[in-house]
Design a protein around this motif. Structure first.
Motif, PDB file in Angstrom:
ATOM      1  N   THR A 233      40.669  50.914  54.352  1.00  0.00           N
ATOM      2  CA  THR A 233      39.485  50.078  54.483  1.00  0.00           C
ATOM      3  C   THR A 233      39.702  48.946  53.435  1.00  0.00           C
ATOM      4  OG1 THR A 233      38.306  51.716  55.585  1.00  0.00           O
ATOM      5  CG2 THR A 233      37.196  49.693  54.484  1.00  0.00           C
ATOM      6  N   TYR A 234      39.852  47.698  53.565  1.00  0.00           N
ATOM      7  CA  TYR A 234      39.989  46.865  52.801  1.00  0.00           C
ATOM      8  C   TYR A 234      38.783  45.729  52.304  1.00  0.00           C
ATOM      9  CZ  TYR A 234      45.187  47.218  53.434  1.00  0.00           C
ATOM     10  OH  TYR A 234      46.456  47.739  53.657  1.00  0.00           O
ATOM     11  N   CYS A 235      38.613  45.471  51.119  1.00  0.00           N
ATOM     12  CA  CYS A 235      37.220  44.929  50.668  1.00  0.00           C
ATOM     13  C   CYS A 235      37.537  43.332  50.521  1.00  0.00           C
ATOM     14  CB  CYS A 235      36.735  45.389  49.733  1.00  0.00           C
ATOM     15  SG  CYS A 235      36.274  47.316  49.651  1.00  0.00           S
ATOM     16  N   ASP A 236      36.725  42.575  50.608  1.00  0.00           N
ATOM     17  CA  ASP A 236      36.620  41.158  50.075  1.00  0.00           C
ATOM     18  C   ASP A 236      35.342  40.508  49.807  1.00  0.00           C
ATOM     19  OD1 ASP A 236      37.774  38.867  49.421  1.00  0.00           O
ATOM     20  OD2 ASP A 236      38.786  38.494  51.229  1.00  0.00           O
ATOM     21  N   THR A 237      35.133  39.460  49.242  1.00  0.00           N
ATOM     22  CA  THR A 237      33.906  39.076  48.798  1.00  0.00           C
ATOM     23  C   THR A 237      33.307  38.080  50.008  1.00  0.00           C
ATOM     24  OG1 THR A 237      34.776  37.182  47.741  1.00  0.00           O
ATOM     25  CG2 THR A 237      34.343  39.052  46.376  1.00  0.00           C
ATOM     26  N   ILE A 238      32.083  37.619  49.878  1.00  0.00           N
ATOM     27  CA  ILE A 238      31.610  36.873  50.842  1.00  0.00           C
ATOM     28  C   ILE A 238      32.451  35.471  51.254  1.00  0.00           C
ATOM     29  CG2 ILE A 238      29.524  35.448  51.512  1.00  0.00           C
ATOM     30  CD1 ILE A 238      29.123  38.395  51.742  1.00  0.00           C
ATOM     31  N   ASP A 239      32.795  34.833  49.938  1.00  0.00           N
ATOM     32  CA  ASP A 239      33.772  33.793  50.240  1.00  0.00           C
ATOM     33  C   ASP A 239      35.375  33.942  50.197  1.00  0.00           C
ATOM     34  OD1 ASP A 239      34.239  34.536  47.805  1.00  0.00           O
ATOM     35  OD2 ASP A 239      33.780  32.629  46.572  1.00  0.00           O
ATOM     36  N   TRP A 240      35.552  35.201  50.590  1.00  0.00           N
ATOM     37  CA  TRP A 240      36.986  35.583  50.851  1.00  0.00           C
ATOM     38  C   TRP A 240      37.823  35.258  49.702  1.00  0.00           C
ATOM     39  CZ3 TRP A 240      36.501  38.469  54.793  1.00  0.00           C
ATOM     40  CH2 TRP A 240      35.350  38.154  55.965  1.00  0.00           C
ATOM     41  N   SER A 241      37.357  35.558  48.512  1.00  0.00           N
ATOM     42  CA  SER A 241      38.142  35.094  47.581  1.00  0.00           C
ATOM     43  C   SER A 241      39.537  35.905  47.163  1.00  0.00           C
ATOM     44  CB  SER A 241      37.258  35.290  46.104  1.00  0.00           C
ATOM     45  OG  SER A 241      36.946  36.710  45.958  1.00  0.00           O
ATOM     46  N   ILE A 242      39.265  37.182  47.744  1.00  0.00           N
ATOM     47  CA  ILE A 242      40.635  38.297  47.480  1.00  0.00           C
ATOM     48  C   ILE A 242      41.610  37.420  48.441  1.00  0.00           C
ATOM     49  CG2 ILE A 242      41.547  40.281  47.653  1.00  0.00           C
ATOM     50  CD1 ILE A 242      38.650  41.601  46.939  1.00  0.00           C
ATOM     51  N   TYR A 243      41.360  37.212  49.652  1.00  0.00           N
ATOM     52  CA  TYR A 243      42.225  36.656  50.726  1.00  0.00           C
ATOM     53  C   TYR A 243      42.864  35.431  50.146  1.00  0.00           C
ATOM     54  CZ  TYR A 243      43.445  34.267  55.027  1.00  0.00           C
ATOM     55  OH  TYR A 243      44.347  33.684  55.899  1.00  0.00           O
TER      56      TYR A 243
ATOM     57  N   SER B 152      49.232  35.900  44.873  1.00  0.00           N
ATOM     58  CA  SER B 152      48.658  36.647  43.722  1.00  0.00           C
ATOM     59  C   SER B 152      47.146  37.162  44.026  1.00  0.00           C
ATOM     60  CB  SER B 152      48.780  35.915  42.446  1.00  0.00           C
ATOM     61  OG  SER B 152      48.236  36.439  41.346  1.00  0.00           O
ATOM     62  N   ALA B 153      47.043  38.314  44.091  1.00  0.00           N
ATOM     63  CA  ALA B 153      45.742  38.907  44.184  1.00  0.00           C
ATOM     64  C   ALA B 153      45.427  40.357  43.908  1.00  0.00           C
ATOM     65  CB  ALA B 153      45.472  38.935  45.757  1.00  0.00           C
TER      66      ALA B 153
ATOM     67  N   ASP C 164      47.588  45.444  42.504  1.00  0.00           N
ATOM     68  CA  ASP C 164      47.727  44.042  41.993  1.00  0.00           C
ATOM     69  C   ASP C 164      49.118  43.377  42.589  1.00  0.00           C
ATOM     70  OD1 ASP C 164      47.365  41.560  40.185  1.00  0.00           O
ATOM     71  OD2 ASP C 164      48.782  42.457  38.842  1.00  0.00           O
ATOM     72  N   ASP C 165      48.922  42.361  43.387  1.00  0.00           N
ATOM     73  CA  ASP C 165      50.067  41.828  44.028  1.00  0.00           C
ATOM     74  C   ASP C 165      50.399  40.420  43.432  1.00  0.00           C
ATOM     75  OD1 ASP C 165      50.679  43.794  46.147  1.00  0.00           O
ATOM     76  OD2 ASP C 165      48.919  42.728  47.336  1.00  0.00           O
ATOM     77  N   GLU C 166      51.629  40.309  42.995  1.00  0.00           N
ATOM     78  CA  GLU C 166      52.121  39.116  42.275  1.00  0.00           C
ATOM     79  C   GLU C 166      53.404  38.787  42.965  1.00  0.00           C
ATOM     80  OE1 GLU C 166      51.740  35.777  40.220  1.00  0.00           O
ATOM     81  OE2 GLU C 166      50.408  37.252  39.968  1.00  0.00           O
ATOM     82  N   GLN C 167      53.477  37.722  43.820  1.00  0.00           N
ATOM     83  CA  GLN C 167      54.676  37.314  44.611  1.00  0.00           C
ATOM     84  C   GLN C 167      55.316  38.444  45.106  1.00  0.00           C
ATOM     85  OE1 GLN C 167      55.158  33.992  45.074  1.00  0.00           O
ATOM     86  NE2 GLN C 167      53.739  33.571  43.662  1.00  0.00           N
ATOM     87  N   ASP C 168      56.474  38.923  44.851  1.00  0.00           N
ATOM     88  CA  ASP C 168      57.031  40.070  45.536  1.00  0.00           C
ATOM     89  C   ASP C 168      56.955  41.124  44.745  1.00  0.00           C
ATOM     90  OD1 ASP C 168      59.063  39.328  43.638  1.00  0.00           O
ATOM     91  OD2 ASP C 168      60.730  39.386  45.142  1.00  0.00           O
TER      92      ASP C 168
END
Length: 260
Positions: free
Chosen positions: A61-71, A78-79, A107-111
């Motif tokens: 189950t993935y979470c995100d904010t109302i304004d899809w800031s994580i996406y 980078s997210a 924490d994703d950063e490029q590859d």
């Protein structure tokens, strides 16, 4: 008369796992015949992962904010991902079921990526995503960053389900997985009226027709894995985005376009 001594409340100590350092992470979408060849080669060089039963169902189950800031951040490469993972022998039609949950921060950063996760009872995970992080020590590392996302309004939005076959070096320096039967679901989180009950899956957004092979490693790849990585690159048009990105694209109908 002496009163019986009251038992001291014991604080729940979650299971805790964290990557020792950032690791490379490459994903490939391949047909079944190529996936079988890749995993046969892998099985000749690596043992089955001790933490993953072959072909068990993983629900994330993935979470995100109302304004899809994580996406939005993930699309730039980078997210910080915030997700809840659970494992089942058969495919469930709900998430947040009783049992053990893994609260994961990635924490994703490029590859490359860095992951930390906590194994907790599901009721703790439910409280966590409802914005009550008091049951976990979240004042450091990735967990502290994830708690800020919750305060910014992050909530569950999509779910992935798949069968995973995983092989891993004993020192965790290399891990190769193949995800079959991958499905993406919407999650009507706001419509859930009972916080204590599992949440039914929403609309099926898409089913993956192929297999997702992932290679994750620290340092240098062994020679056989270098050849395997090159073979995967030659048999795919482009590297596959993360499951989170693909799921949100399906949810928003973006197909790679900027979220509105």
């Amino acid at each position: 008369m002496t009163k019986p001594a009251q038992k001291a409340a014991t604080k729940m100590v979650p299971m805790h796992e964290t990557d020792a350092e950032r690791r490379h992470e490459h994903r490939f979408q391949v047909p079944e015949n190529i996936a079988r060849l890749v995993m046969r080669t892998t099985a000749s060089n690596l043992p089955l992962s001790r933490d993953d039963r072959p072909y068990q169902w993983s629900s994330t189950t993935y979470c995100d904010t109302i304004d899809w800031s994580i996406y939005r951040a993930a699309e730039t490469g980078s997210a910080m991902q915030l997700r809840i993972r659970e494992y089942h022998r058969t495919r469930p039609l709900v998430v947040m079921s009783p049992g053990t949950a893994w609260i994961e921060f990635k924490d994703d950063e490029q590859d490359t990526s860095l992951k930390e996760r906590y194994g907790v009872p599901m009721e703790v995970a439910r409280s966590f995503v409802h914005g009550d992080p008091r049951s976990l020590d979240l004042d450091h590392g990735l967990a502290e960053r994830a708690s800020r996302l919750l305060r910014a309004g992050a909530r569950p939005v999509v779910v992935t389900q798949y069968n995973r076959l995983a092989y891993s070096a004993l020192d965790s320096s290399l891990r190769i997985t193949a995800d079959h039967n991958l499905m993406y679901f919407a999650l009507p989180w706001e419509a859930a009226t009972d916080r204590e009950e599992p949440t039914p899956l929403g609309t099926l957004l898409s089913m993956e027709p192929n297999v997702i092979v992932e290679m994750k490693w620290y340092g240098e790849l062994p020679h056989w894995a270098v050849d395997l990585h090159q073979y995967l690159k030659e048999n795919t048009k482009e590297e596959r985005p993360s499951k989170f990105i693909v799921a949100i694209r399906w949810l928003l109908g973006q197909n790679g376009r900027e979220a509105k």
